[in-house]
Design a protein around this motif. Structure first.
Motif, PDB file in Angstrom:
ATOM      1  N   VAL A 193       0.840  -1.214   0.000  1.00 18.81           N
ATOM      2  CA  VAL A 193       0.000   0.000   0.000  1.00 18.81           C
ATOM      3  C   VAL A 193       0.866   1.251   0.000  1.00 18.81           C
ATOM      4  O   VAL A 193       0.592   2.226  -0.698  1.00 18.81           O
ATOM      5  CB  VAL A 193      -0.950  -0.030   1.220  1.00 18.81           C
ATOM      6  N   GLN A 194       1.953   1.249   0.827  1.00 20.89           N
ATOM      7  CA  GLN A 194       2.850   2.417   0.919  1.00 20.89           C
ATOM      8  C   GLN A 194       3.536   2.659  -0.441  1.00 20.89           C
ATOM      9  O   GLN A 194       3.664   3.813  -0.872  1.00 20.89           O
ATOM     10  CB  GLN A 194       3.910   2.182   1.998  1.00 20.89           C
ATOM     11  N   VAL A 195       3.938   1.590  -1.088  1.00 20.12           N
ATOM     12  CA  VAL A 195       4.581   1.738  -2.401  1.00 20.12           C
ATOM     13  C   VAL A 195       3.599   2.311  -3.415  1.00 20.12           C
ATOM     14  O   VAL A 195       3.935   3.161  -4.246  1.00 20.12           O
ATOM     15  CB  VAL A 195       5.163   0.388  -2.873  1.00 20.12           C
ATOM     16  N   GLU A 196       2.368   1.837  -3.357  1.00 22.49           N
ATOM     17  CA  GLU A 196       1.340   2.343  -4.272  1.00 22.49           C
ATOM     18  C   GLU A 196       1.081   3.828  -4.038  1.00 22.49           C
ATOM     19  O   GLU A 196       0.951   4.608  -4.991  1.00 22.49           O
ATOM     20  CB  GLU A 196       0.059   1.535  -4.077  1.00 22.49           C
ATOM     21  N   GLU A 197       1.046   4.235  -2.741  1.00 23.82           N
ATOM     22  CA  GLU A 197       0.826   5.657  -2.407  1.00 23.82           C
ATOM     23  C   GLU A 197       2.007   6.495  -2.879  1.00 23.82           C
ATOM     24  O   GLU A 197       1.830   7.569  -3.449  1.00 23.82           O
ATOM     25  CB  GLU A 197       0.635   5.798  -0.889  1.00 23.82           C
ATOM     26  N   ALA A 198       3.219   6.026  -2.635  1.00 21.27           N
ATOM     27  CA  ALA A 198       4.402   6.749  -3.085  1.00 21.27           C
ATOM     28  C   ALA A 198       4.414   6.885  -4.605  1.00 21.27           C
ATOM     29  O   ALA A 198       4.777   7.926  -5.160  1.00 21.27           O
ATOM     30  CB  ALA A 198       5.669   6.031  -2.608  1.00 21.27           C
ATOM     31  N   SER A 199       3.974   5.847  -5.284  1.00 23.42           N
ATOM     32  CA  SER A 199       3.935   5.888  -6.749  1.00 23.42           C
ATOM     33  C   SER A 199       2.960   6.945  -7.241  1.00 23.42           C
ATOM     34  O   SER A 199       3.219   7.644  -8.231  1.00 23.42           O
ATOM     35  CB  SER A 199       3.542   4.500  -7.293  1.00 23.42           C
ATOM     36  N   ARG A 200       1.782   7.055  -6.610  1.00 23.48           N
ATOM     37  CA  ARG A 200       0.818   8.093  -6.991  1.00 23.48           C
ATOM     38  C   ARG A 200       1.442   9.493  -6.845  1.00 23.48           C
ATOM     39  O   ARG A 200       1.226  10.368  -7.669  1.00 23.48           O
ATOM     40  CB  ARG A 200      -0.452   7.958  -6.148  1.00 23.48           C
ATOM     41  N   GLU A 201       2.180   9.712  -5.698  1.00 22.76           N
ATOM     42  CA  GLU A 201       2.795  11.038  -5.475  1.00 22.76           C
ATOM     43  C   GLU A 201       3.863  11.325  -6.528  1.00 22.76           C
ATOM     44  O   GLU A 201       3.966  12.447  -7.037  1.00 22.76           O
ATOM     45  CB  GLU A 201       3.397  11.095  -4.081  1.00 22.76           C
ATOM     46  N   VAL A 202       4.649  10.296  -6.897  1.00 26.56           N
ATOM     47  CA  VAL A 202       5.683  10.501  -7.925  1.00 26.56           C
ATOM     48  C   VAL A 202       5.029  10.805  -9.267  1.00 26.56           C
ATOM     49  O   VAL A 202       5.478  11.688 -10.011  1.00 26.56           O
ATOM     50  CB  VAL A 202       6.593   9.260  -8.031  1.00 26.56           C
ATOM     51  N   ARG A 203       3.925  10.073  -9.599  1.00 31.18           N
ATOM     52  CA  ARG A 203       3.212  10.337 -10.849  1.00 31.18           C
ATOM     53  C   ARG A 203       2.680  11.770 -10.870  1.00 31.18           C
ATOM     54  O   ARG A 203       2.784  12.474 -11.869  1.00 31.18           O
ATOM     55  CB  ARG A 203       2.061   9.329 -11.019  1.00 31.18           C
ATOM     56  N   SER A 204       2.077  12.180  -9.732  1.00 27.75           N
ATOM     57  CA  SER A 204       1.547  13.549  -9.651  1.00 27.75           C
ATOM     58  C   SER A 204       2.664  14.575  -9.845  1.00 27.75           C
ATOM     59  O   SER A 204       2.485  15.590 -10.516  1.00 27.75           O
ATOM     60  CB  SER A 204       0.854  13.739  -8.302  1.00 27.75           C
ATOM     61  N   TYR A 205       3.824  14.321  -9.226  1.00 28.21           N
ATOM     62  CA  TYR A 205       4.957  15.258  -9.335  1.00 28.21           C
ATOM     63  C   TYR A 205       5.422  15.383 -10.779  1.00 28.21           C
ATOM     64  O   TYR A 205       5.632  16.488 -11.285  1.00 28.21           O
ATOM     65  CB  TYR A 205       6.108  14.777  -8.440  1.00 28.21           C
ATOM     66  N   THR A 206       5.523  14.233 -11.477  1.00 32.60           N
ATOM     67  CA  THR A 206       6.006  14.259 -12.866  1.00 32.60           C
ATOM     68  C   THR A 206       5.012  14.922 -13.807  1.00 32.60           C
ATOM     69  O   THR A 206       5.395  15.566 -14.781  1.00 32.60           O
ATOM     70  CB  THR A 206       6.306  12.842 -13.361  1.00 32.60           C
ATOM     71  N   GLU A 207       3.704  14.755 -13.502  1.00 28.82           N
ATOM     72  CA  GLU A 207       2.673  15.384 -14.339  1.00 28.82           C
ATOM     73  C   GLU A 207       2.679  16.897 -14.184  1.00 28.82           C
ATOM     74  O   GLU A 207       2.376  17.636 -15.120  1.00 28.82           O
ATOM     75  CB  GLU A 207       1.305  14.809 -13.985  1.00 28.82           C
ATOM     76  N   GLN A 208       3.046  17.375 -12.952  1.00 25.03           N
ATOM     77  CA  GLN A 208       3.022  18.827 -12.691  1.00 25.03           C
ATOM     78  C   GLN A 208       4.364  19.491 -12.958  1.00 25.03           C
ATOM     79  O   GLN A 208       4.449  20.711 -13.040  1.00 25.03           O
ATOM     80  CB  GLN A 208       2.615  19.093 -11.230  1.00 25.03           C
ATOM     81  N   ALA A 209       5.421  18.696 -13.048  1.00 26.17           N
ATOM     82  CA  ALA A 209       6.746  19.271 -13.252  1.00 26.17           C
ATOM     83  C   ALA A 209       6.779  20.034 -14.560  1.00 26.17           C
ATOM     84  O   ALA A 209       6.283  19.567 -15.586  1.00 26.17           O
ATOM     85  CB  ALA A 209       7.797  18.173 -13.247  1.00 26.17           C
ATOM     86  N   ASP A 210       7.389  21.253 -14.498  1.00 27.75           N
ATOM     87  CA  ASP A 210       7.431  22.127 -15.674  1.00 27.75           C
ATOM     88  C   ASP A 210       8.875  22.507 -15.937  1.00 27.75           C
ATOM     89  O   ASP A 210       9.491  23.237 -15.168  1.00 27.75           O
ATOM     90  CB  ASP A 210       6.591  23.376 -15.426  1.00 27.75           C
ATOM     91  N   LEU A 211       9.442  22.003 -16.966  1.00 26.98           N
ATOM     92  CA  LEU A 211      10.807  22.373 -17.345  1.00 26.98           C
ATOM     93  C   LEU A 211      10.758  23.726 -18.046  1.00 26.98           C
ATOM     94  O   LEU A 211      10.465  23.806 -19.248  1.00 26.98           O
ATOM     95  CB  LEU A 211      11.410  21.306 -18.269  1.00 26.98           C
ATOM     96  N   ASP A 212      11.006  24.821 -17.240  1.00 25.02           N
ATOM     97  CA  ASP A 212      10.870  26.194 -17.755  1.00 25.02           C
ATOM     98  C   ASP A 212      12.248  26.807 -17.907  1.00 25.02           C
ATOM     99  O   ASP A 212      12.801  27.373 -16.948  1.00 25.02           O
ATOM    100  CB  ASP A 212      10.005  27.009 -16.807  1.00 25.02           C
TER     101      ASP A 212
END
Length: 557
Positions: free
Chosen positions: A276-295
């Motif tokens: 469960v912890q790995v799944e939660e961490a994976s969601r946070e990493v996915r969210s971070y990569t989706e919001q990351a903006d290489l500006d």
């Protein structure tokens, strides 16, 4: 007034105790006997400088005690009350002890005080006029002091003095600011440039630390994004094998084994929770990569801001983190320099107002001095006539120098002028008066001023030097008359003056066992006759001298 004086081991006095009366008291004695010893001791008791030489040889300390009656002396009472030195009765005891090493201790009514306090109190008790007082009379500053003392306009003198002090302080501040402003002209120009540059950059509190952290993140954003995406595959999104599916599979296997051995149930639970912890961490990493903006533009912007801050820091030889504090400091310094200009303008106005107040106060003082000078001119001229200077004329010349720089005494220059013979023009004392005339004029001035300045005890220490004959009789009468309202103590060598006194002390010196002793004793009627006869005719007292002495004393009875 002085009512008692005790002296122990002072100079050539071993032990001396005297009582003093109202009226005029004469102190006489042989030459070198120490007629002024009581006055010297009294001066010590009133706060004069103490020296080791005052202590009698072969003794440890000298001690002088003076007792005063404070009746009708409000200033002395006020001093004692202000300094918490008052006595229950109406008397005051002063005491001074001088050790052979020169150190001294002072006491008022049994309480330890400073010599300065003794001196301050002493001015309300005694005024001592020495035999060289006429020499001070030739000095312009002393002449002005005498006039002001007679006038008693202390408030006017104080007003001028205070105005001058205020004016001088403002002038001092003005000159200091002017010099400072001249010295800071180049500094001001540099500060204006520096402050303008820092104002334009406008670095905020804590901003450097923020942009430094942001720059570090932005410069590594590509690495961060790539690593996140790769590890997300490993953790959850890989179809072939990922950490989450492996944990779930293991949890299932241990759960099945728990039916055979219950102790493995906890392992299954921990693995399930880890999945469960790995799944939660994976969601946070996915969210971070989706919001990351290489500006790249933001990275350039941050780099420029960071570089600018570091360039300014190097320019001022400080750390970038100290730029904001440095900016505030030089801004305050620039404001202070800029404020000097407005303060200078304010000071010019204050100086002008203070100068106007000083001029007004000085004019009031000058007017008062002129009025009292006219009164003194008449009184001293009359007194000179009584002292065998029948044609003498005395005048106080006051001139104003309104153009000279302000000072603590006002605009007036003073000069005591005198004419001792008919037809002789008025000239300064030093040019006209002989030694004897100067002594008489000085005595006349001192007596007249003493009548106006309320000092309960006046001491005249051989002020009749250079006077003889009828003039000496006139001096005696003058002092006796003064003794009706004030206690007068006079050290004299003149029989005419001594015979005018209400009471008389005789001072004698003796040598015993290789030591010198001075004694001072009051004289009865016969003693006075013998002493005045000695003053008249020397040590061999004749019947004629005694008869003349009796006649002199009876003339004042």
């Amino acid at each position: 007034m002085l009512i008692g004086l005790e002296i122990k081991n002072f100079a050539i006095v071993s032990n001396l105790s005297t009582e003093w009366q109202n009226g005029m008291t004469a102190i006489t004695g042989e030459t070198g006997a120490g007629k002024s010893i009581a006055i010297d001791a009294l001066s010590l008791c009133l706060g004069e400088r103490a020296e080791a030489s005052a202590v009698r040889p072969n003794t440890d300390k000298a001690e002088v005690c003076a007792q005063f009656d404070l009746s009708n002396l409000p200033l002395a009472h006020a001093f004692l009350e202000q300094n918490m030195l008052s006595n229950a009765d109406n008397e005051c005891l002063l005491r001074r002890v001088v050790c052979k090493n020169g150190r001294s201790k002072s006491y008022i009514n049994g309480s330890a005080v400073t010599a300065a306090q003794l001196k301050e109190l002493g001015q309300y008790l005694i005024s001592i006029h020495g035999q060289h007082a006429h020499q001070h009379l030739l000095k312009a500053e002393h002449q002005l002091q005498l006039l002001d003392a007679y006038a008693g306009h202390h408030n006017l003198v104080s007003g001028v003095s205070q105005s001058y002090k205020q004016f001088a302080n403002l002038q001092k501040e003005f000159k200091h600011l002017q010099q400072q402003q001249q010295q800071q002209a180049a500094q001001k120009q540099l500060l204006e440039y520096q402050v303008a540059e820092l104002n334009e950059f406008a670095l905020q509190e804590g901003e450097f630390e923020q942009i430094e952290a942001e720059h570090y993140k932005l410069s590594n954003s590509q690495t961060i994004l790539e690593t996140c995406q790769r590890e997300l595959q490993h953790l959850y999104e890989s179809d072939e094998q990922n950490a989450c599916s492996l944990l779930q599979h293991s949890a299932q296997q241990f759960s099945e084994l728990a039916q055979y051995d219950e102790t493995l149930a906890s392992v299954a639970t921990l693995l399930a929770e880890a999945a469960v912890q790995v799944e939660e961490a994976s969601r946070e990493v996915r969210s971070y990569t989706e919001q990351a903006d290489l500006d790249p533009a933001r990275l350039v912007e941050v780099e420029n801001r960071l570089s600018g801050a570091m360039d300014l820091a190097r320019k001022h030889h400080i750390k970038p983190q100290a730029l904001v504090e440095f900016h505030q400091a030089i801004s305050q310094e620039l404001e202070s320099i800029s404020n000097n200009s407005s303060r200078l303008e304010q000071l010019e106005s204050e100086i002008e107002n203070t100068l106007s107040h000083y001029q007004h106060a000085s004019e009031q003082l000058s007017q008062s001095r002129r009025e009292y000078a006219n009164t003194l001119n008449r009184l001293i001229s009359n007194s000179m006539a009584n002292l065998s200077m029948e044609n003498g004329i005395f005048e106080i010349a006051l001139t104003q120098e309104t153009e000279r720089a302000p000072n603590s005494l006002g605009y007036d220059n003073v000069s005591f002028l005198v004419s001792t013979n008919p037809g002789q023009p008025l000239q300064p004392l030093a040019k006209v008066a002989s030694g004897g005339e100067l002594s008489r004029i000085s005595l006349a001035i001192q007596v007249i001023i003493a009548q106006k300045v309320t000092t309960p005890t006046l001491i005249f220490d051989e002020v009749d030097v250079g006077i003889s004959g009828p003039t000496a009789s006139a001096v005696g009468k003058l002092l006796r008359q003064l003794g009706k309202s004030t206690q007068v103590i006079c050290v004299t060598h003149l029989p005419q003056v001594a015979s005018s006194a209400h009471q008389q002390f005789f001072v004698a010196k003796e040598i015993a066992n290789g030591e010198t002793f001075t004694h001072m004793q009051p004289l009865n009627k016969d003693g006075r006759v013998n002493e005045i006869a000695r003053l008249l005719g020397g040590d061999n007292i004749s019947k004629t001298a005694k008869a003349n002495a009796k006649e002199l004393i009876m003339a004042h009875a």
